[in-house]
Design an enzyme around this catalytic site. Structure first.
Site, short mmCIF file in Angstrom:
data_model
loop_
_atom_site.label_atom_id
_atom_site.label_comp_id
_atom_site.label_asym_id
_atom_site.label_seq_id
_atom_site.Cartn_x
_atom_site.Cartn_y
_atom_site.Cartn_z
N TYR A 246 0.84 -1.20 0.00
CA TYR A 246 0.00 0.00 0.00
C TYR A 246 0.87 1.25 0.00
O TYR A 246 0.63 2.20 -0.76
CB TYR A 246 -0.93 0.01 1.22
N ARG B 247 2.22 9.13 12.74
CA ARG B 247 1.86 10.40 13.38
C ARG B 247 0.36 10.67 13.34
O ARG B 247 -0.22 11.18 14.31
CB ARG B 247 2.60 11.55 12.71
N ARG C 246 -10.36 5.34 9.53
CA ARG C 246 -9.37 4.89 8.55
C ARG C 246 -8.18 4.33 9.31
O ARG C 246 -7.61 5.01 10.17
CB ARG C 246 -8.92 6.05 7.65
N PHE D 15 14.97 19.71 -1.87
CA PHE D 15 13.60 19.23 -2.03
C PHE D 15 13.44 17.82 -1.44
O PHE D 15 12.43 17.51 -0.80
CB PHE D 15 13.23 19.22 -3.52
#
Length: 501
Positions: free
Chosen positions: A189, A236, A246, A317
């Site tokens: 997933y 978290r 969920r 980034f």
């Protein structure tokens, strides 16, 4: 932060105030996409692209800043990549959409995204990014303006990700199961929703020419980069996700019988909501520790990936989210507040990480420092203690292998020195002496070939120097020997006279 908040911070957390002040004063954006000189690459002069930049700010403040600082047209490309994935994620997360509606939307999204005039207005009212889909025409227009080499990568990743999302959504709808069962299923997933993002970004870096062509083929490292961020967010956001029914933590971890046994002889959890019920604190922390141990297994791969990057804007980034992920894992580890409310790192810590995440060496030391905090907080009775220790040890080992602690960088003059108290320094110094000797012998050999007379003189001079050295050593030896014999003779005479007296 307002003036009142900054004043309060000054009085309560003066060090954090100093860090935020440094950040505001010294860390200026390296690029302004609204500047007319940037229009050619940022597209700010077009109303459709301006709206896309606004959507980026609305959907992700954390990523918006680093995306805008990417070089050239990469900022615009990654902005569109992010919005495509955000639109896809909005459909997947929408619990108001029935499966029969969601399935075709997800599986055809890569085509719908570039279909002129397509929009979607049926998202639930509580979906915070629903407006992006309502105004999708602006995103579609800008996707059409991208170079084909970029657009093809974005749509390919969107198609793969949508297929994975659709499979999981269909399974949940048909089996009525709200849980991920195994760690393998959990990893798959995370690959679909985040690992593919890492793969897509690597391919974009290569397609742009900013990074090496082969970087786009580093699938395992790219996957780990994305998965580490996703697993950190899943840990978290536990309470926030639980309130919306969920659940992404795998039952193989949270339902483990061993955790209940080690928490006082209790059975394993049967429902995830038990983790934040009173009386289950210790067992919940063991579960959380197992999740953190699993996330830490991707840390060294992330460091390996960052060492491959050559452009500063691309490095920043990629590096900043990774260091913030380590900070977040440290904040969550053995912190039961995570089960009660949404927690996040403080702004000053985030600002400090942004300023420090400038090169692979400093980033690796940030990883090392946070891993030490995690290890110091780990408890020997924790069933995951050994796995936590091994993962933290691997980070230490990675840092020591690539950036040895006995090598000391000179901040002013550049160059390096070596820690005199470390045995490895003596090995380096011996190697340097050997290298100098080999270089001298090579120089003499070359001189003999090209200038035999000069080589003969050099050899004669070296022999003469060696002879003089032997003479000095021999003279010193004779003097020391003579003085020693004389001193011994005097002592014998002295004691002889004393005995006779």
């Amino acid at each position: 932060m307002g003036a009142a908040s900054m004043l309060t911070l000054l009085l309560t957390h003066p060090i954090e105030f100093r860090i935020l002040l440094q950040y505001k004063v010294w860390h200026e954006p390296k690029r302004d996409i609204t500047n007319p000189t940037e229009y050619a690459t940022s597209g700010w002069d077009r109303a459709s692209m301006r709206r896309c930049w606004e959507f980026l700010d609305l959907t992700s403040r954390s990523f918006s800043g680093v995306i805008k600082e990417l070089e050239g047209d990469l900022a615009r490309v990654v902005c569109m990549f992010y919005l495509v994935l955000r639109g896809l994620d909005t459909i997947e997360d929408d619990m108001t959409l029935p499966d029969e509606k969601k399935q075709p939307l997800l599986r055809q999204f890569h085509k719908l995204a570039v279909q002129p005039g397509w929009t979607f207005t049926e998202s639930g009212p509580n979906e915070k990014d629903r407006q992006l889909l309502v105004e999708w025409t602006v995103a579609c227009e800008e996707l059409g303006r991208l170079d084909a080499r970029y657009r093809d990568i974005i749509l390919d990743i969107a198609e793969k990700m949508a297929a994975g999302m659709a499979d999981y959504a269909h399974k949940a709808a048909t089996t009525k199961s709200i849980y991920v069962e195994t760690i393998d299923e959990y990893n798959l997933y995370c690959h679909y929703v985040a690992g593919l993002v890492g793969e897509g970004l690597s391919r974009l870096w290569s397609a742009s020419g900013k990074e090496a062509d082969w970087l786009g083929e580093q699938y395992e490292l790219s996957n780990s980069m994305g998965i580490m961020l996703q697993k950190t967010n899943i840990i978290r956001d536990f309470r926030e996700d639980a309130e919306e029914n969920r659940f992404f933590w795998p039952r193989e971890i949270w339902g483990r019988e061993l955790y209940g046994k080690m928490a006082g002889g209790k059975p394993g959890f049967r429902e995830m909501k038990e983790l934040y019920q009173p009386g289950n604190e210790k067992q919940a922390l063991w579960v959380q520790s197992g999740m953190v141990a699993d996330a830490l297994t991707h840390a060294c791969d992330s460091l390996d990936y960052l060492r491959l990057l050559t452009k500063q804007s691309v490095f920043a980034f990629c590096a900043i989210p990774q260091t913030m992920a380590m900070a977040t894992l440290t904040l969550c580890f053995m912190n039961y507040d995570m089960f009660q409310r949404h927690i996040k790192i403080r702004k000053a810590e985030a600002a400090s990480l942004i300023m420090k995440s400038t090169n692979p060496r400093d980033v690796s030391f940030i990883f090392r420092d946070y891993s030490r905090k995690i290890h110091a907080r780990a408890l020997p009775e924790d069933p995951s203690f050994l796995r936590i220790s091994v993962s933290c040890g691997k980070i230490e080992q990675w840092c020591e292998r690539h950036y040895p602690s006995f090598v000391i960088l000179k901040s002013v003059s550049g160059g390096v020195t070596y820690d005199p108290n470390d045995a490895r320094s003596r090995v380096i110094e011996a190697a340097q002496v050997r290298d100098r000797e080999l270089q001298r012998e090579k120089h003499i050999a070359e001189l003999r070939e090209k200038q035999p007379v000069a080589a003969a003189r050099l050899a004669q001079k070296e022999e003469s120097s060696f002879g003089e050295m032997l003479m000095y050593v021999g003279t010193a030896f004779v003097l020391v020997f003579g003085i020693s014999v004389g001193a011994a003779w005097l002592l014998i005479k002295y004691y002889d006279l004393k005995l006779k007296a």
